[in-house]
Design a protein around this motif. Sequence first.
Motif, PDB file in Angstrom:
ATOM      1  N   ASN A 177       0.767  -1.145  -0.010  1.00 17.51           N
ATOM      2  CA  ASN A 177      -0.022   0.045   0.130  1.00 17.51           C
ATOM      3  C   ASN A 177       0.724   1.317  -0.148  1.00 17.51           C
ATOM      4  N   GLN A 178       1.750   1.304   0.738  1.00 21.55           N
ATOM      5  CA  GLN A 178       2.831   2.542   0.838  1.00 21.55           C
ATOM      6  C   GLN A 178       3.450   2.506  -0.634  1.00 21.55           C
ATOM      7  N   GLU A 179       3.954   1.541  -1.142  1.00 20.13           N
ATOM      8  CA  GLU A 179       4.493   1.589  -2.424  1.00 20.13           C
ATOM      9  C   GLU A 179       3.676   2.103  -3.331  1.00 20.13           C
ATOM     10  N   ASN A 180       2.531   1.619  -3.468  1.00 15.95           N
ATOM     11  CA  ASN A 180       1.369   2.079  -4.405  1.00 15.95           C
ATOM     12  C   ASN A 180       1.111   3.639  -4.312  1.00 15.95           C
ATOM     13  N   GLN A 181       1.151   3.978  -2.769  1.00 14.36           N
ATOM     14  CA  GLN A 181       0.639   5.277  -2.599  1.00 14.36           C
ATOM     15  C   GLN A 181       1.862   6.291  -3.239  1.00 14.36           C
ATOM     16  N   ALA A 182       3.201   5.894  -2.761  1.00 19.38           N
ATOM     17  CA  ALA A 182       4.288   6.788  -3.519  1.00 19.38           C
ATOM     18  C   ALA A 182       4.215   6.530  -4.984  1.00 19.38           C
ATOM     19  N   LEU A 183       4.046   5.721  -5.703  1.00 19.54           N
ATOM     20  CA  LEU A 183       3.937   5.642  -7.117  1.00 19.54           C
ATOM     21  C   LEU A 183       2.729   6.402  -7.770  1.00 19.54           C
ATOM     22  N   LEU A 184       1.574   6.514  -6.989  1.00 20.26           N
ATOM     23  CA  LEU A 184       0.517   7.404  -7.299  1.00 20.26           C
ATOM     24  C   LEU A 184       0.787   8.728  -7.037  1.00 20.26           C
ATOM     25  N   ASN A 185       1.368   8.984  -6.211  1.00 20.04           N
ATOM     26  CA  ASN A 185       1.946  10.578  -5.943  1.00 20.04           C
ATOM     27  C   ASN A 185       3.001  11.030  -6.895  1.00 20.04           C
ATOM     28  N   GLU A 186       3.837  10.181  -7.537  1.00 19.66           N
ATOM     29  CA  GLU A 186       4.981  10.175  -8.245  1.00 19.66           C
ATOM     30  C   GLU A 186       4.148  10.598  -9.729  1.00 19.66           C
ATOM     31  N   LEU A 187       3.157   9.616 -10.130  1.00 18.61           N
ATOM     32  CA  LEU A 187       2.382   9.881 -11.284  1.00 18.61           C
ATOM     33  C   LEU A 187       1.500  11.039 -11.285  1.00 18.61           C
ATOM     34  N   LYS A 188       1.025  11.725 -10.333  1.00 21.20           N
ATOM     35  CA  LYS A 188       0.507  12.765 -10.156  1.00 21.20           C
ATOM     36  C   LYS A 188       1.160  13.797 -10.423  1.00 21.20           C
ATOM     37  N   GLN A 189       2.490  13.961  -9.866  1.00 17.42           N
ATOM     38  CA  GLN A 189       3.470  14.980  -9.737  1.00 17.42           C
ATOM     39  C   GLN A 189       3.678  15.102 -11.528  1.00 17.42           C
ATOM     40  N   ARG A 190       4.174  13.921 -12.156  1.00 16.31           N
ATOM     41  CA  ARG A 190       4.459  14.057 -13.400  1.00 16.31           C
ATOM     42  C   ARG A 190       3.434  14.376 -14.327  1.00 16.31           C
ATOM     43  N   LEU A 191       2.169  13.966 -14.070  1.00 14.80           N
ATOM     44  CA  LEU A 191       1.081  14.440 -14.789  1.00 14.80           C
ATOM     45  C   LEU A 191       1.013  16.071 -14.615  1.00 14.80           C
ATOM     46  N   ALA A 192       1.005  16.485 -13.400  1.00 16.24           N
ATOM     47  CA  ALA A 192       0.925  17.938 -12.947  1.00 16.24           C
ATOM     48  C   ALA A 192       1.896  18.706 -13.870  1.00 16.24           C
ATOM     49  N   ALA A 193       2.970  18.451 -13.955  1.00 17.15           N
ATOM     50  CA  ALA A 193       4.354  18.896 -14.568  1.00 17.15           C
ATOM     51  C   ALA A 193       4.041  18.824 -16.132  1.00 17.15           C
ATOM     52  N   ALA A 194       3.459  17.860 -16.650  1.00 16.78           N
ATOM     53  CA  ALA A 194       3.479  17.682 -17.994  1.00 16.78           C
ATOM     54  C   ALA A 194       2.256  18.677 -18.520  1.00 16.78           C
ATOM     55  N   ALA A 195       1.017  18.807 -17.659  1.00 15.83           N
ATOM     56  CA  ALA A 195       0.061  19.687 -17.745  1.00 15.83           C
ATOM     57  C   ALA A 195       0.553  21.198 -17.870  1.00 15.83           C
ATOM     58  N   ALA A 196       1.336  21.254 -16.717  1.00 18.18           N
ATOM     59  CA  ALA A 196       1.964  22.818 -16.614  1.00 18.18           C
ATOM     60  C   ALA A 196       3.011  23.078 -17.843  1.00 18.18           C
ATOM     61  N   ALA A 197       3.494  22.198 -18.576  1.00 18.85           N
ATOM     62  CA  ALA A 197       4.333  22.498 -19.391  1.00 18.85           C
ATOM     63  C   ALA A 197       3.913  22.249 -21.119  1.00 18.85           C
ATOM     64  N   GLY A 198       2.503  21.941 -20.856  1.00 19.19           N
ATOM     65  CA  GLY A 198       1.582  21.909 -22.159  1.00 19.19           C
ATOM     66  C   GLY A 198       1.775  20.833 -22.988  1.00 19.19           C
ATOM     67  N   THR A 199       2.427  19.861 -22.129  1.00 23.07           N
ATOM     68  CA  THR A 199       2.869  18.379 -23.099  1.00 23.07           C
ATOM     69  C   THR A 199       1.530  17.681 -23.031  1.00 23.07           C
ATOM     70  N   PRO A 200       1.245  16.998 -24.167  1.00 18.29           N
ATOM     71  CA  PRO A 200      -0.205  16.387 -24.227  1.00 18.29           C
ATOM     72  C   PRO A 200      -0.069  14.986 -23.413  1.00 18.29           C
ATOM     73  N   ILE A 201      -1.194  14.713 -22.645  1.00 16.59           N
ATOM     74  CA  ILE A 201      -1.065  13.719 -21.714  1.00 16.59           C
ATOM     75  C   ILE A 201      -2.032  12.381 -22.252  1.00 16.59           C
ATOM     76  N   PRO A 202      -1.441  11.423 -22.540  1.00 15.19           N
ATOM     77  CA  PRO A 202      -2.353  10.274 -22.882  1.00 15.19           C
ATOM     78  C   PRO A 202      -3.507   9.965 -22.214  1.00 15.19           C
ATOM     79  N   ALA A 203      -4.523   9.897 -22.804  1.00 13.29           N
ATOM     80  CA  ALA A 203      -6.040   9.737 -22.298  1.00 13.29           C
ATOM     81  C   ALA A 203      -6.091   8.602 -21.234  1.00 13.29           C
ATOM     82  N   ASP A 204      -5.308   7.641 -21.313  1.00 18.15           N
ATOM     83  CA  ASP A 204      -5.382   6.488 -20.348  1.00 18.15           C
ATOM     84  C   ASP A 204      -4.745   7.150 -19.144  1.00 18.15           C
ATOM     85  N   LEU A 205      -3.938   7.788 -19.181  1.00 17.45           N
ATOM     86  CA  LEU A 205      -3.144   8.335 -17.894  1.00 17.45           C
ATOM     87  C   LEU A 205      -3.960   9.296 -17.202  1.00 17.45           C
TER      88      LEU A 205
END
Length: 73
Positions: free
Chosen positions: A30-58
Amino acid sequence: MEKLNSKLYFENFIIMQENERLRKAAELLNQENQALLNELKQRLAAAAAAGTPIPADLELAASSSKTAKKSKK
C-alpha cells in the motif's frame, strides 16, 4: 481432549503469525502504491503545466484514483 486443544491452539498460533506477515506485506505494498501514485500525479501535473499532451489512459487512471478514494470514505 487436551491433545486436541493443544493441536488447535498451535494451528491458531500459526494462522495468526501468517496473518500478521500478510498484513505487514499488504501495508508495504500500500505504501509503495501510494508513493507511485503521488509520483504519477506529480508527473502529470508537470506535463500539464508544460503543455505536454497527456495520454488519455493516464488522465483516466489519475481521475479514477480520486473516485476510488472518495468511494472508500
